[in-house]
Structure formats: structure tokens, C-alpha cells
Design a protein around this motif. Structure first.
Motif: not given
Length: 417
Positions: A176-178, A194-201
Motif C-alpha cells: 500500500p502506498i500509504e 493520480f491513481g497511485v495505490k501501491t508502491a509499484q504504481d
């Protein structure tokens, strides 16, 4: 390669170390003046206790679950933290203490070392030598080491080593990006847009785009998640932008004398921290605070920054400056709830600039400080203190659930029978 190490549920683990009956029970540790929850056992998390929950709001829940409650025992936690750091220093050539319960270890120049075995040895031996449960994350950057640590916790592992591209890709894919180190609330909402939900995103964003929307700090994080080190381990004296000591009172203070006593204590604490890291301060900031949450009281948040005549780490010198500054900002008629002292302009010892006509007895001040430290180390902190720092401390914070100081007070040392 870097390792990130932290203590699992730090304050709770310190309490359990000296009281094994607390195992498998709901345990929480409260903040200054027993205000809110700042540490929870896994059992406390399971019943819905959240970090920063106000004590009065979860009191009934804790009672129904037969919880054990502790006030913050900073003397115990700081001593156990020092034992942890001393143990960690065995496994690295550079140790960076990041907070009371976590540190980074540089592992990049250890020829012939199997990282997996080395990490397992850190996990097992630190637990054996200190009794503190830790989690270790290893990665090619500090951000990936921190991410590996959190991933290990999610997987209920003692350690996780990310030493190949495949391992890194598999871990960041659903992370999770958070939960990524450096992503605060503001950046989180921006990245979600920006549609970023994960570290990979986040990694898939273009570097120029990240720098444009998240400044250089976001760009560094982006690079670190790709395995390119941007954070630098620095000496503690170089990292320190300030040293602060502050505390809320156990009740509103309206008179100058008890506030001066509190400021004296904080100045002495700051001076001790400076001496411990072999530094000196050029300026002091002293401040007072009323309770911003009590709208019935008039508010007052005075502060003042003063230059120390000569860079100092002497308890006597810094206390005199701090008390004089407090007298300048104090105003009667307000209900003060907190005060603090912050030292800035920190330089290494030995770089103090005197002038030709100075009468400041630097050598005498240093000898006096060394004598105080020696006696307080031997007989307990606070044994010898300045007269302006009262022994009664009626203003001291509320600690109704304080445990014993098992490792720093002779009378509290456990006795085997």
C-alpha cells in the motif's frame, strides 16, 4: 545494502520484559499526563484500540477486556533503547539511530557475508541479548529496507531480505502506498488522485513527473524504490537540527515560580543531551503554551529565541539563559499547560569561538558539568541538580500507572529469590 531494525510494540515490549505475566494480555501505554494511547499490544489492536485514542474514550473497552495500563516510563524505555543500539552496533560499521526504537545499519561493505544468515543472526541474537522482539528489513536503499521491515510484519516474519530485483518487484507489487516511508497524508491524497495505490504504481510514474508534483523529497523516494540510494547516513551531530525538551504540566500553572522550575529541568535535559553527543548550542528557544482545546480560557503562545553568549552545553549556563528568557515572555493571568526548551545552532565541541576580552570560565563550566554527570550516572539521574530545579516538582506530569524503573533505579531492580 541497508538494514532497518525496530522493536515490535516498543513500549509494551519493554514492560513485558520485566513482567512476563503480561504476555497474551491487552496492554496499552499512555502518553504524557496519561492522555492518549501511544503503544498497544497486538491483543489491544485486536479489540479495536487505535493509536492516539484518548484514554477516557477507550476506558470502558479496556476495562471490559481486563487490560493492563501503563504510564510512559521514559527512563526504562531510553535505557532499553541504548541496550538495543549497543547490540546492533556489533553487526555494522555505520549505525544511524533513527528514533528511540529504530535504527538503520549499513551493510554494503561486508565482504564474504551471507546477508540472509547475517540478518537472521541480528534477529536471533538481539532477542537473546536484550529480550526485545525486533523485526529486520534489508534492502539496497534505506526506503526499501524500511519497506522490507513493514512487509515482514505483514507476513508475520522476523526478517525479510530484498537482495534481488525479483524479490523487490514481488514485494512492492501490492504494498500500500500509504505505508511507504515518506508518504504523508498530503502526498497520499495527491497520489490517490493520480491513481497511485501501491508502491509499484508509484515506481511506474516518470521521475520528472514526481519531482514536479512532490519536490525533490518525492523524487528521492522514487529513486530509492528503484534501488538507487539517495539518503545518506550522517553523523548525529550533522543530522541534529535541534534538541528539545518539553512536557505538559499535570494541571494549569498560573504562577511564575513553578514554570521556572520546569524550564530549569528542560534546560538541564537539553544540556545533558548536548554533552552526550559532544555538541554545543549557539541559541535557545523557550516557549509557553496554553490549552488550545479549552475555548473557555484566553490563549497565549509566547516564545523567544536568544543567543547564548558563547556556544555552551553547560547545565548552569543554559539554565541561566533559559530562566531569564522565560521571565521575559511570561504574563500573569493565563492558564499555562506546557513549556519547553529547544537548542539550535548546534556545533561540535572544540569549535567554540571566544574573543580576546572574554571573562567566561569555559574550563570551569566543563569541569562542573563533568562532575554532575559523574555523580548522576553513579547515583541516579537528578541526584545532583541546580537549586532552580525543585525536587518537589508539583507541576510534574500525571503518571498514575507508572511501572518501576527496573534498570535505572537501585530500589527498583528485580530481586531473585
Amino acid at each position: 545494502m541497508f538494514a532497518h531494525v525496530d522493536i515490535n510494540n516498543c513500549y509494551v515490549s519493554c514492560e513485558r520484559l520485566f513482567n512476563p505475566t503480561l504476555e497474551n494480555r491487552v496492554v496499552v501505554v499512555l502518553s504524557n499526563n496519561d492522555g492518549c494511547v501511544i503503544a498497544r499490544s497486538n491483543e489491544a489492536k485486536a479489540i479495536g484500540i487505535k493509536m492516539a485514542d484518548a484514554e477516557f474514550m477507550v476506558r470502558q473497552n479496556l476495562k471490559e477486556n481486563n487490560a493492563v495500563i501503563f504510564s510512559s516510563n521514559y527512563a526504562l524505555y531510553a535505557d532499553m533503547s541504548a541496550r538495543l543500539m549497543n547490540n546492533l552496533a556489533r553487526y555494522t560499521y555505520t549505525l544511524m539511530v533513527y528514533s528511540i526504537d529504530e535504527a538503520f545499519l549499513a551493510l554494503g561493505n561486508l565482504p564474504g557475508v551471507d546477508l540472509e544468515k547475517h540478518t537472521a543472526a541480528i534477529s536471533e541474537n538481539v532477542m537473546r541479548h536484550t529480550g526485545l522482539p525486533i523485526t529486520v528489513g534489508v534492502g539496497p536503499t534505506m526506503a526499501l529496507a524500511k519497506l522490507a521491515n513493514k512487509a515482514a510484519k505483514k507476513q508475520k516474519k522476523d526478517y525479510l531480505v530484498l537482495d534481488t530485483g525479483d524479490k523487490i518487484d514481488a514485494t512492492v507489487k501490492d504494498f500500500p502506498i500509504e505505508d511507504v516511508w515518506g508518504i504523508g497524508l498530503q502526498y497520499y491524497h495527491k497520489l490517490i488522485d493520480f491513481g497511485v495505490k501501491t508502491a509499484q504504481d508509484f515506481r511506474e510514474l516518470k521521475a520528472d513527473f514526481v519531482r514536479q508534483h512532490m519536490t525533490v523529497q518525492g523524487w528521492r523516494l522514487h529513486q530509492e524504490l528503484w534501488g538507487r540510494p539517495c539518503n545518506v547516513v550522517k553523523d548525529i551531530a550533522e543530522r541534529s537540527k535541534g534538541i528539545e525538551s518539553s512536557q505538559s504540566f499535570n494541571s494549569y500553572q498560573t504562577e511564575l515560580e513553578p514554570i521556572e522550575e520546569a524550564v530549569s529541568m528542560h534546560a538541564a535535559t537539553v544540556a545533558l543531551k548536548l554533552r552526550q553527543q559532544q555538541s554545543m548550542a549557539l541559541t535557545l528557544t523557550i516557549y509557553l503554551r496554553t490549552n488550545k482545546h479549552n475555548v473557555k480560557h484566553d490563549q497565549h503562545y509566547p516564545s523567544i529565541t536568544v543567543k547564548v553568549p558563547f556556544a555552551a552545553n553547560s547545565t548552569h549556563q543554559l539554565t541561566r539563559v533559559a530562566v531569564q528568557a522565560m521571565r521575559a515572555i511570561y504574563q500573569p493571568g493565563y492558564n499555562y499547560l506546557k513549556c519547553g526548551v529547544r537548542a539550535t545552532g548546534i556545533i561540535p565541541e572544540g569549535e567554540v569561538q571566544f574573543h580576546l576580552f572574554t571573562s567566561y570560565e569555559h574550563g570551569r563550566e566543563q569541569q562542573l558539568a563533568e562532575l554532575m554527570d559523574t555523580l548522576n550516572d553513579r547515583y541516579g539521574r537528578g541526584t545532583l541538580r541546580l537549586g532552580s530545579d525543585s525536587f518537589e516538582r508539583k507541576w510534574a506530569m500525571k503518571q498514575d500507572y507508572l511501572s518501576k524503573q527496573y534498570t535505572t533505579n537501585w530500589k527498583d531492580i528485580l530481586v531473585a529469590r
